[in-house]
Design an enzyme around this catalytic site. Sequence first.
Site, PDB file in Angstrom:
ATOM      1  N   CYS A 113       0.813  -1.219   0.000  1.00  0.00           N
ATOM      2  CA  CYS A 113       0.000   0.000   0.000  1.00  0.00           C
ATOM      3  C   CYS A 113       0.846   1.270   0.000  1.00  0.00           C
ATOM      4  CB  CYS A 113      -0.941  -0.004   1.193  1.00  0.00           C
ATOM      5  SG  CYS A 113      -2.067  -1.395   1.133  1.00  0.00           S
ATOM      6  N   HIS A 251      -3.430   6.962   3.225  1.00  0.00           N
ATOM      7  CA  HIS A 251      -3.808   5.690   2.610  1.00  0.00           C
ATOM      8  C   HIS A 251      -5.193   5.296   3.133  1.00  0.00           C
ATOM      9  CE1 HIS A 251      -3.968   1.717   1.193  1.00  0.00           C
ATOM     10  NE2 HIS A 251      -3.713   1.133   2.363  1.00  0.00           N
ATOM     11  N   ASN A 281     -10.014  -0.367   0.239  1.00  0.00           N
ATOM     12  CA  ASN A 281      -8.559  -0.201   0.206  1.00  0.00           C
ATOM     13  C   ASN A 281      -8.054  -0.674  -1.161  1.00  0.00           C
ATOM     14  OD1 ASN A 281      -5.810  -0.462   0.468  1.00  0.00           O
ATOM     15  ND2 ASN A 281      -5.868  -1.527   2.438  1.00  0.00           N
TER      16      ASN A 281
HETATM   17  N1  ACO Z   1     -18.020  -9.594   9.220  1.00  0.00           N
HETATM   18  C1  ACO Z   1     -18.486  -9.937  10.430  1.00  0.00           C
HETATM   19  N2  ACO Z   1     -17.679 -10.297  11.438  1.00  0.00           N
HETATM   20  C2  ACO Z   1     -16.342 -10.300  11.211  1.00  0.00           C
HETATM   21  C3  ACO Z   1     -15.806  -9.966   9.963  1.00  0.00           C
HETATM   22  C4  ACO Z   1     -16.697  -9.596   8.939  1.00  0.00           C
HETATM   23  N3  ACO Z   1     -16.292  -9.239   7.707  1.00  0.00           N
HETATM   24  N4  ACO Z   1     -14.462 -10.066  10.028  1.00  0.00           N
HETATM   25  C5  ACO Z   1     -14.165 -10.452  11.293  1.00  0.00           C
HETATM   26  N5  ACO Z   1     -15.305 -10.598  11.992  1.00  0.00           N
HETATM   27  C6  ACO Z   1     -15.451 -10.988  13.388  1.00  0.00           C
HETATM   28  C7  ACO Z   1     -14.264 -11.732  13.933  1.00  0.00           C
HETATM   29  O1  ACO Z   1     -14.349 -13.109  13.635  1.00  0.00           O
HETATM   30  C8  ACO Z   1     -14.376 -11.448  15.416  1.00  0.00           C
HETATM   31  O2  ACO Z   1     -15.339 -12.309  15.957  1.00  0.00           O
HETATM   32  P1  ACO Z   1     -15.135 -12.930  17.439  1.00  0.00           P
HETATM   33  O3  ACO Z   1     -15.111 -11.747  18.367  1.00  0.00           O
HETATM   34  O4  ACO Z   1     -16.334 -13.796  17.595  1.00  0.00           O
HETATM   35  O5  ACO Z   1     -13.831 -13.652  17.391  1.00  0.00           O
HETATM   36  C9  ACO Z   1     -14.948 -10.033  15.473  1.00  0.00           C
HETATM   37  O6  ACO Z   1     -15.545  -9.798  14.190  1.00  0.00           O
HETATM   38  C10 ACO Z   1     -13.926  -8.973  15.768  1.00  0.00           C
HETATM   39  O7  ACO Z   1     -12.805  -9.138  14.916  1.00  0.00           O
HETATM   40  P2  ACO Z   1     -11.553  -8.194  14.982  1.00  0.00           P
HETATM   41  O8  ACO Z   1     -10.527  -8.676  14.011  1.00  0.00           O
HETATM   42  O9  ACO Z   1     -11.115  -8.012  16.396  1.00  0.00           O
HETATM   43  O10 ACO Z   1     -12.171  -6.810  14.481  1.00  0.00           O
HETATM   44  P3  ACO Z   1     -11.494  -5.390  14.425  1.00  0.00           P
HETATM   45  O11 ACO Z   1     -12.351  -4.404  15.110  1.00  0.00           O
HETATM   46  O12 ACO Z   1     -10.046  -5.429  14.794  1.00  0.00           O
HETATM   47  O13 ACO Z   1     -11.552  -5.035  12.875  1.00  0.00           O
HETATM   48  C11 ACO Z   1     -10.197  -4.967  10.894  1.00  0.00           C
HETATM   49  C12 ACO Z   1     -10.869  -5.865  11.934  1.00  0.00           C
HETATM   50  C13 ACO Z   1     -11.253  -4.149  10.207  1.00  0.00           C
HETATM   51  C14 ACO Z   1      -9.497  -5.881   9.869  1.00  0.00           C
HETATM   52  C15 ACO Z   1      -9.193  -4.040  11.602  1.00  0.00           C
HETATM   53  O14 ACO Z   1      -8.356  -4.769  12.466  1.00  0.00           O
HETATM   54  C16 ACO Z   1      -8.316  -3.304  10.620  1.00  0.00           C
HETATM   55  O15 ACO Z   1      -8.790  -2.486   9.842  1.00  0.00           O
HETATM   56  N6  ACO Z   1      -6.987  -3.514  10.662  1.00  0.00           N
HETATM   57  C17 ACO Z   1      -6.083  -2.877   9.748  1.00  0.00           C
HETATM   58  C18 ACO Z   1      -6.017  -3.709   8.537  1.00  0.00           C
HETATM   59  C19 ACO Z   1      -5.545  -2.931   7.355  1.00  0.00           C
HETATM   60  O16 ACO Z   1      -5.685  -1.759   7.255  1.00  0.00           O
HETATM   61  N7  ACO Z   1      -4.982  -3.677   6.403  1.00  0.00           N
HETATM   62  C20 ACO Z   1      -4.564  -3.142   5.188  1.00  0.00           C
HETATM   63  C21 ACO Z   1      -3.113  -2.962   5.179  1.00  0.00           C
HETATM   64  S1  ACO Z   1      -2.554  -2.166   3.746  1.00  0.00           S
HETATM   65  C22 ACO Z   1      -1.759  -3.267   2.699  1.00  0.00           C
HETATM   66  O17 ACO Z   1      -0.574  -3.220   2.536  1.00  0.00           O
HETATM   67  C23 ACO Z   1      -2.541  -4.278   1.963  1.00  0.00           C
END
Ligand code: ACO
Length: 324
Positions: A113, A251, A281
């Site tokens: 990214c 980003h 993204n």
């Molecule tokens: N729909 C419904 N539930 C979901 C989903 C979904 N799409 N995805 C995960 N869950 C569930 C999980 O299983 C978990 O359930 P549990 O509590 O029963 O175990 C719950 O939701 C919470 O999951 P978390 O991973 O803790 O959720 P979080 O609030 O951290 O959000 C997210 C996850 C959105 C991925 C966040 O951590 C994030 O944005 N991180 C940064 C990632 C990012 O920006 N990546 C791109 C990098 S750039 C590159 O180089 C590609």
Amino acid sequence: MLRARLIGTGSHVPKKILTNHDLEKLVETSDDWISTRTGIRQRHIAVDETTSDMAAKAAKNAMKAAGVSPRDIDLIVVGTVTPEMCFPSTACFVQSQLGIKSGAAAFDVSAACSGFLYALDVADRYIRTGAAAKALVIGVDRFSRIVDWKDRSTCVLFGDGAGAVVLSAEKGTKGVLSCHIHSDGRHWEMLYADSPCPPSPFEEKHISSRYLKMNGNETFKIAVRTMGQAIGEAMETNGLTPEDISLLIPHQANLRIINAIRDRLKLPDDKVYTNLDRYGNTSAGSIPLALDEAVRDGRVKGGDIILFVSFGGGLTWASSAVRL
Ligand code: ACO
């Protein structure tokens, strides 16, 4: 002193839109979960076009806005981690598709990214040293090819898209003011996608999945910290205060990450550009796509100072300050 002035911007996204409601039919998720946790409502998906098709369309728009012809371009740098092929580079395909003159330099950089800001840094150095007079810098990714559409924790986050700028070597105060690029390979396992190539018959160990893997929670924390540091570097190098910044283009990964950075900088909402609700993204495409929209919407004008900041797989992070 020569500077790399941004004389044109362009972008391209595929026509097909995949909404959060469409995703509810593919994986166990909901529009509410996705929009609350990320800010994303829809993304664009490439159906009948490839990475280089998207890159070439964005570049063509940028060249049109800049008023330059294919014979003017002597450097093409493409930031991408979803290239057209293993080789040649996506930049060579763009050169061929746009009829850019034979003999121009063309290559890709891989920084996930942060790909666009890495590419901008490289091209800026070519321009400032007089090695190139006009450069095409492109950020493009087609993550729909590498996300696992059965994995709800990653497939809801990404979309396809491209953005481009034309840089011109000019004297004066306008142009790229600074670029800072960084990486920490110790954290590669936070976010990666294995090679799409099949294993060699001589290979003893092969990582079995070609799909993108991510530790979302850890990536989130590192993103907020490293992007905060990168913004600090850009402001300190150029002696800027938050009041000097017309627009921050971060980003577009997650609205909660963007808001955390906004709060750290104490910037008002209207000084932070977001469009991830419509595109998700788009990896290396995200910053130049947002820049092109901001230019076209009149959110920025000549003389304004814009700050770019990114993070991505590698881990990589980067910032750049530009006077339009
Ligand atoms: N729909 C419904 N539930 C979901 C989903 C979904 N799409 N995805 C995960 N869950 C569930 C999980 O299983 C978990 O359930 P549990 O509590 O029963 O175990 C719950 O939701 C919470 O999951 P978390 O991973 O803790 O959720 P979080 O609030 O951290 O959000 C997210 C996850 C959105 C991925 C966040 O951590 C994030 O944005 N991180 C940064 C990632 C990012 O920006 N990546 C791109 C990098 S750039 C590159 O180089 C590609």
